[in-house]
Design a protein around this motif. Structure first.
Motif, mmCIF file in Angstrom:
data_model
loop_
_atom_site.group_PDB
_atom_site.id
_atom_site.type_symbol
_atom_site.label_atom_id
_atom_site.label_comp_id
_atom_site.label_asym_id
_atom_site.label_seq_id
_atom_site.Cartn_x
_atom_site.Cartn_y
_atom_site.Cartn_z
ATOM 1 N N PRO A 152 0.673 -1.585 0.148
ATOM 2 C CA PRO A 152 -0.102 -0.226 -0.249
ATOM 3 C C PRO A 152 0.900 1.219 0.389
ATOM 4 N N GLY A 153 2.015 1.592 0.730
ATOM 5 C CA GLY A 153 3.135 2.659 0.582
ATOM 6 C C GLY A 153 3.389 2.290 -0.835
ATOM 7 N N LEU A 154 4.047 1.708 -1.279
ATOM 8 C CA LEU A 154 4.672 2.241 -2.364
ATOM 9 C C LEU A 154 3.414 2.022 -3.698
ATOM 10 N N LEU A 155 1.756 1.729 -3.818
ATOM 11 C CA LEU A 155 1.182 2.140 -4.323
ATOM 12 C C LEU A 155 0.556 3.859 -4.122
ATOM 13 N N ALA A 156 0.913 4.113 -2.744
ATOM 14 C CA ALA A 156 0.354 5.402 -2.633
ATOM 15 C C ALA A 156 1.462 6.293 -3.224
ATOM 16 N N LEU A 157 2.415 5.739 -3.536
ATOM 17 C CA LEU A 157 3.511 6.954 -3.115
ATOM 18 C C LEU A 157 4.099 7.104 -5.018
ATOM 19 N N VAL A 158 3.608 5.691 -5.907
ATOM 20 C CA VAL A 158 3.398 6.127 -6.759
ATOM 21 C C VAL A 158 2.511 6.804 -7.369
ATOM 22 N N PHE A 159 0.777 6.500 -6.833
ATOM 23 C CA PHE A 159 -0.279 7.851 -7.188
ATOM 24 C C PHE A 159 -0.117 8.722 -6.741
ATOM 25 N N GLY A 160 0.660 8.754 -5.653
ATOM 26 C CA GLY A 160 1.029 10.871 -5.047
ATOM 27 C C GLY A 160 2.072 11.089 -6.093
ATOM 28 N N TRP A 161 3.063 10.281 -6.318
ATOM 29 C CA TRP A 161 4.220 11.067 -7.377
ATOM 30 C C TRP A 161 3.331 11.783 -8.465
ATOM 31 N N LEU A 162 2.814 10.850 -8.990
ATOM 32 C CA LEU A 162 1.970 11.287 -10.266
ATOM 33 C C LEU A 162 1.428 12.285 -10.396
ATOM 34 N N ALA A 163 0.357 12.153 -9.557
ATOM 35 C CA ALA A 163 -0.649 12.875 -9.326
ATOM 36 C C ALA A 163 -0.755 14.495 -8.884
ATOM 37 N N PHE A 164 0.335 14.440 -7.795
ATOM 38 C CA PHE A 164 0.901 15.521 -7.104
ATOM 39 C C PHE A 164 1.827 16.296 -7.956
ATOM 40 N N SER A 166 1.358 16.301 -11.629
ATOM 41 C CA SER A 166 0.754 16.836 -12.365
ATOM 42 C C SER A 166 0.125 18.114 -11.293
ATOM 43 N N ARG A 167 -0.061 18.699 -10.491
ATOM 44 C CA ARG A 167 -0.960 19.507 -10.110
ATOM 45 C C ARG A 167 -2.423 19.720 -9.460
ATOM 46 N N VAL A 168 -2.165 18.599 -9.974
ATOM 47 C CA VAL A 168 -3.935 17.862 -9.745
ATOM 48 C C VAL A 168 -5.115 17.892 -8.164
ATOM 49 N N ASN A 169 -5.117 18.713 -8.123
ATOM 50 C CA ASN A 169 -5.821 19.209 -6.655
ATOM 51 C C ASN A 169 -7.777 19.566 -6.668
ATOM 52 N N GLY A 170 -7.664 19.118 -5.589
ATOM 53 C CA GLY A 170 -9.531 19.246 -5.381
ATOM 54 C C GLY A 170 -10.309 18.221 -5.932
ATOM 55 N N VAL A 171 -11.061 18.997 -6.146
ATOM 56 C CA VAL A 171 -12.163 17.708 -6.492
ATOM 57 C C VAL A 171 -12.095 16.910 -7.411
ATOM 58 N N TYR A 172 -10.972 17.118 -8.685
ATOM 59 C CA TYR A 172 -10.278 16.650 -9.506
ATOM 60 C C TYR A 172 -9.691 14.908 -9.038
ATOM 61 N N ARG A 253 -3.225 23.093 3.158
ATOM 62 C CA ARG A 253 -4.035 23.080 3.322
ATOM 63 C C ARG A 253 -5.025 24.482 2.714
ATOM 64 N N ASP A 254 -4.711 25.813 3.191
ATOM 65 C CA ASP A 254 -5.121 26.494 3.388
ATOM 66 C C ASP A 254 -4.536 27.290 2.827
ATOM 67 N N ASP A 255 -2.882 27.125 1.829
ATOM 68 C CA ASP A 255 -3.183 28.179 0.563
ATOM 69 C C ASP A 255 -1.244 27.180 0.056
ATOM 70 N N GLU A 256 -1.927 26.582 -0.760
ATOM 71 C CA GLU A 256 -0.984 26.258 -0.995
ATOM 72 C C GLU A 256 0.034 26.779 -2.630
ATOM 73 N N THR A 257 -0.918 27.923 -2.981
ATOM 74 C CA THR A 257 0.443 28.933 -4.001
ATOM 75 C C THR A 257 1.050 29.557 -2.947
ATOM 76 N N ARG A 258 0.384 30.010 -1.765
ATOM 77 C CA ARG A 258 1.822 30.772 -1.396
ATOM 78 C C ARG A 258 2.767 29.690 -0.606
ATOM 79 N N VAL A 259 2.429 28.670 -0.095
ATOM 80 C CA VAL A 259 3.572 28.266 0.479
ATOM 81 C C VAL A 259 4.289 27.316 -1.355
ATOM 82 N N ARG A 260 3.913 26.903 -1.985
ATOM 83 C CA ARG A 260 4.398 27.204 -3.056
ATOM 84 C C ARG A 260 5.787 28.428 -3.782
ATOM 85 N N PHE A 261 4.856 29.422 -3.695
ATOM 86 C CA PHE A 261 6.326 30.500 -4.049
ATOM 87 C C PHE A 261 7.123 31.017 -2.420
ATOM 88 N N LEU A 262 6.849 30.408 -1.393
ATOM 89 C CA LEU A 262 7.546 30.956 -0.267
ATOM 90 C C LEU A 262 9.031 29.727 -0.678
#
Length: 411
Positions: A152-164, A166-172, A253-262
């Motif tokens: 399960p850890g490997l599945l989450a790692l691979v899935f999360g790496w591909l999704a994150f 790609s900047r997939v967020n929210g309901v998508y 969680r509250d403001d991903e864009t700002r954290v990325r800019f920091l």
């Protein structure tokens, strides 16, 4: 000044651990195995499974309450943990039965004959006599326990790496996690998946090597194991969401864009929490299904993950103890209503049977909590804490009302 240990700096952890320990001791003292039998073995199993669901809810709260990702695939990791431990349980039990049967032959069976007999016993129901590749380590308990967290850890790692990445967020992202769960469930429904298709794995309550131990005692042992796992996971989760790491996670969680800019590696933080939550959820599943006795692909359907999100929302998202409260309250109420123990409500021309209407009531509760009590049941503790006057001591360190005082500054 010596810094206090982490647990002592978080009194809520001590409260949760104390309540969990007291609950476990009371159930043990009233069980049929170690007490006077006031609590029957079936109820002890329900309570043990409820603790496992609370463990999964804590992991869900890490992902949703603190990271802000509404994952509708958490129960996929839960079921994977159950399948992986179920492989060893079925293999070891069947191996003992086959070995006892072949021992009656004049010539002792070879290892190959023993393995063929085990494969035929397990997979004959789906028209196969070969042991699938995914069962290669089913003979070894240590290896299967390692796979419980690794797969399960490997599945989450691979899935999360591909999704994150790609900047997939929210309901998508929620839809993607739901699609992952559905795809895994549909694959497991196939007979050639290596997991017996719709038949699933059964007889998991019979622990190999413990044939002489009755179910009353085993149920208490699993209750202890579930309580210990929940306690350790709660402390780990509380440590993760504290300090600088936890502050960054909540900021994402509250403001991903700002954290990325920091300049923070947002994807790395998200991937770490998502993978950790998957492994915790898998451990919960590995403890749950030996108490349930059976697992099949229906356990992976997306509706199960939606239920998990409802529990966390009702208990209080963003509060680890709220996730436990929500899972315990809703799970026990569900067992009571769907078990036929809740009295029916007789109306003119219609009778409300809770077995049929429980899910409707749960859905309405979720909507009401979302609209009018977004902090859930845990919000009551916040309200009580706010109603009490603060304990102030020492001289003022500032001219404004409510400024820190000397004793507080040293704490």
């Amino acid at each position: 000044m010596t810094r206090k240990p982490f647990i002592l700096r978080n009194p809520s952890i001590l409260v949760v651990l104390a309540v969990l320990a007291a609950f476990t001791l009371v159930v043990t003292a009233l069980s049929a195995a170690y007490g006077n039998g006031v609590i029957p073995t079936s109820t002890v199993k329900v309570l043990g499974k409820t603790l496992c669901l609370a463990l999964a809810a804590v992991a869900m709260d890490l992902v949703w309450g603190y990271l802000g990702i509404l994952s509708l695939g958490q129960m996929a990791f839960f079921a994977l943990g159950g399948y992986l431990i179920g492989q060893w349980l079925m293999y070891a039990r069947t191996e003992g039965i086959v070995a006892a049967s072949l021992a009656q032959n004049p010539i002792p069976p070879t290892a190959q004959e023993l393995q063929e007999g085990v494969a035929n016993q397990i997979f004959g129901v789906v028209g196969s006599a070969d042991l699938p590749l995914v069962w290669s380590f089913a003979h070894s308990l240590p290896l299967q326990l390692l796979l419980v967290v690794a797969v399960p850890g490997l599945l989450a790692l691979v899935f999360g790496w591909l999704a994150f990445r790609s900047r997939v967020n929210g309901v998508y992202l929620s839809i993607l996690t739901q699609a992952m769960t559905l795809a895994l469930a549909l694959w497991l429904f196939q007979n050639d998946s290596g997991f017996r298709g719709n038949n699933g794995l059964s007889g998991l309550q019979n622990i190999p090597g413990l044939d002489a131990v009755d179910q009353a005692t085993l149920s208490v042992w699993f209750l202890w194991a579930s309580a210990l796992a929940l306690a350790l996971a709660y402390v780990l989760a509380a440590w993760v969401v504290s300090g600088k790491f936890g502050s960054v996670v909540r900021a994402i969680r509250d403001d991903e864009t700002r954290v990325r800019f920091l300049g923070y590696p947002v994807e790395g933080f998200k991937l770490a929490v998502f993978t950790l939550a998957a492994m915790i959820t898998a451990i919960a599943g590995a403890l749950y299904y030996p108490q349930a006795g059976i697992i099949n692909p229906a356990e992976l359907m997306p509706i199960a993950s939606i239920y998990l999100a409802v529990w966390v929302a009702i208990g209080g998202r963003g509060r680890l103890y709220g996730a436990i409260i929500g899972a315990v309250v809703v799970s026990l109420l569900s067992s009571w209503f769907t078990g036929g123990r809740a009295p029916a409500i007789r109306l003119p021309g219609y009778t409300v049977n809770w077995v049929d209407w429980w899910q409707v009531a749960l859905g309405i509760s979720f909507v009401l909590v979302t609209l009018f009590a977004p902090k859930g049941i845990a919000g009551l503790f916040d309200w009580l804490a706010g109603a009490l006057p603060p304990q102030r001591h020492g001289r003022d360190l500032g001219p404004d009302q409510g400024a820190l005082q000397e004793g507080e500054a040293k704490a």
